[in-house]
Scaffold this motif. Structure first.
Motif, short mmCIF file in Angstrom:
data_model
loop_
_atom_site.label_atom_id
_atom_site.label_comp_id
_atom_site.label_asym_id
_atom_site.label_seq_id
_atom_site.Cartn_x
_atom_site.Cartn_y
_atom_site.Cartn_z
N GLN A 291 0.71 -1.19 -0.06
CA GLN A 291 0.10 0.00 -0.03
C GLN A 291 0.85 1.26 -0.05
O GLN A 291 0.57 2.20 -0.66
CB GLN A 291 -1.01 -0.22 1.16
CG GLN A 291 -2.18 0.94 1.35
CD GLN A 291 -2.94 1.08 0.09
OE1 GLN A 291 -3.28 -0.09 -0.32
NE2 GLN A 291 -3.02 2.26 -0.63
N TYR A 292 2.13 1.18 0.80
CA TYR A 292 3.00 2.38 0.54
C TYR A 292 3.25 2.67 -0.84
O TYR A 292 3.47 3.97 -0.84
CB TYR A 292 4.16 2.29 1.76
CG TYR A 292 5.22 1.03 0.92
CD1 TYR A 292 6.07 1.49 0.16
CD2 TYR A 292 5.00 -0.29 1.29
CE1 TYR A 292 7.21 0.61 -0.12
CE2 TYR A 292 5.78 -1.16 0.43
CZ TYR A 292 6.81 -0.76 0.08
OH TYR A 292 7.68 -1.55 -0.64
N ASP A 295 0.12 4.50 -2.22
CA ASP A 295 -0.20 5.65 -1.69
C ASP A 295 0.94 6.86 -2.29
O ASP A 295 0.62 8.00 -2.52
CB ASP A 295 0.07 5.99 -0.23
CG ASP A 295 -0.99 5.09 0.42
OD1 ASP A 295 -2.00 4.94 -0.35
OD2 ASP A 295 -0.81 4.67 1.57
N HIS A 298 -0.11 7.95 -5.58
CA HIS A 298 -1.26 8.68 -5.91
C HIS A 298 -0.72 10.18 -5.32
O HIS A 298 -1.05 11.25 -6.04
CB HIS A 298 -2.16 8.39 -4.78
CG HIS A 298 -3.48 8.92 -4.68
ND1 HIS A 298 -4.54 8.45 -4.09
CD2 HIS A 298 -4.12 9.81 -5.41
CE1 HIS A 298 -5.65 9.05 -4.20
NE2 HIS A 298 -5.48 9.94 -5.14
#
Length: 394
Positions: A291-292, A295, A298
């Motif tokens: 997920q890092y 993110d 993004h």
């Protein structure tokens, strides 16, 4: 000098992304400070838990030929991933592991297409789709989309493109190069059309599925009537930063998977043994483990859109996934910048390389001559510097 090369290779285009990457390396070797925003390659290191699995595989002596279609426990991990992330039920007999998703696509083209079969490609499309189809003697049929529609094909456009020769449709979501993501509702709309034509097959390229900023990924194979006709393509290059490990895979009807295995057995045989073992660890891990990276992509997307928005002449939309922006730069066509006449997107990309020392890719390579592709798989510092350089020269 007599040309002894085949027409097949003579007529094949060079991959524009790889060509620009080679040009970037060449200029860097000459001492030029080039910021490379052309390759679709994450700039993160592979997560340590995946590296550890590879090291263990070496210690466990995974050095022999692997099964042509992949290790059974890797195929089980892929089946589990399809069920967990996509709601798709594939048995291990329906899965084929290949040397990257590019080989997965080529396998399907070679076993599904005959001379003259038409393949619908919503444009922009990934740079290699068209030439892979041509190698298999198929005929690419481009369906132009625009920035106003977020580069997505509508059901009406799909219906209009279908002819008695249409055999397949190929598309990616999230899309390379546009970053567009088809919602489940949009895929349902395409499925309404496709249900009228039961002999058309679908390649759904989902290699960017986890790099998705809208919180949900939809697979067309999960929609009524589409499962048996869809070849779902995926791999670990993008979400897990494993580009050089070259592992891709498909989930498809067992007769398609069997044919791909037969073909692959004559071309490369099984994929790299160590990379396959590492991929088991990658796919068994929860998405939260990466997920890092999502993110960070993004944040970078928002940064690049903000900085490009300050430059006159760049027409933007908001991509919902992958790690690209695909701005329309046609406002520069016909203009002269620093003595260079800009006639098309290729001229503009070369102009940025020469005058801004920033490498991008022309949209012509992706079937859209009005745009360029900018990868934001680079550090925040590099992205800020690249956008400043572009602004200074336009």
């Amino acid at each position: 000098m007599t040309n002894h090369l085949s027409e097949r290779i003579t007529n094949m285009a060079t991959s524009a992304t790889l060509e620009m990457a080679a040009k970037t390396r060449e200029l860097r070797s000459e001492g030029k400070d080039i910021i490379g925003l052309s390759l679709g390659e994450p700039d993160f290191n592979i997560p340590d838990f995946i590296k550890d699995a590879a090291k263990q595989a070496i210690d466990d002596n995974y050095s022999s030929y692997s099964p042509v279609d992949g290790y059974a426990d890797l195929k089980q991990a892929i089946a589990n991933k399809f069920k967990r992330d996509n709601g798709l039920e594939y048995s291990i007999n329906q899965i084929v592991v290949s040397t990257g998703a590019k080989q997965s696509l080529a396998n399907v083209a070679m076993v599904m297409l005959d001379a003259g079969d038409e393949v619908i490609l919503p444009a922009p499309y990934w740079v290699s789709y068209s030439d892979i189809v041509k190698i298999a003697e198929g005929v690419p049929v481009e369906v132009p989309t625009s920035i106003e529609s977020d580069f997505k094909m509508t059901p009406a456009q799909l219906e209009k493109a279908i002819t008695p020769k249409t055999k397949m449709i190929w598309f990616s979501s999230p899309c390379n190069p546009s970053g567009s993501v088809y919602s489940k509702e949009e895929l349902e709309g395409l499925a309404v059309v496709l249900r009228k034509y039961p002999n058309i097959f679908i390649i759904s390229d989902e290699i960017y599925e986890h790099i998705n900023f809208i919180g949900g990924h939809a697979s067309i194979a999960s929609i009524d009537g589409m499962y048996e006709r869809t070849i779902t393509v995926n791999g670990v290059s993008k979400a897990f930063a494993m580009t050089g490990w070259r592992i891709g895979y498909i989930g498809a009807a067992d007769w398609i998977a069997k044919a791909c295995t037969k073909f692959q057995g004559q071309i490369t045989s099984g994929a790299n043994a160590i990379a396959q073992r590492a991929t088991i660890a990658a796919l068994n891990a929860p998405v939260s483990k990466i997920q890092y990276m999502i993110d960070e992509f993004h944040k970078r997307r928002d940064l690049v859109l903000e900085l490009l928005g300050e430059i006159d002449g760049f027409k933007l939309n908001v991509p919902e996934g992958a790690f690209y922006v695909f701005p329309n730069i046609s406002s520069f066509f016909g203009k002269t910048l620093k003595g260079s006449i800009i006639n098309n997107a290729s001229d503009f990309a070369l102009y940025l390389l020469e005058h801004a020392n920033v490498a991008t890719v022309t949209g012509e390579a992706f079937g859209n001559p009005d745009c360029i592709r900018i990868s934001y798989a680079a550090s925040e510092k590099e992205l800020k510097e690249a956008m400043a350089r572009i602004k200074a020269v336009v």
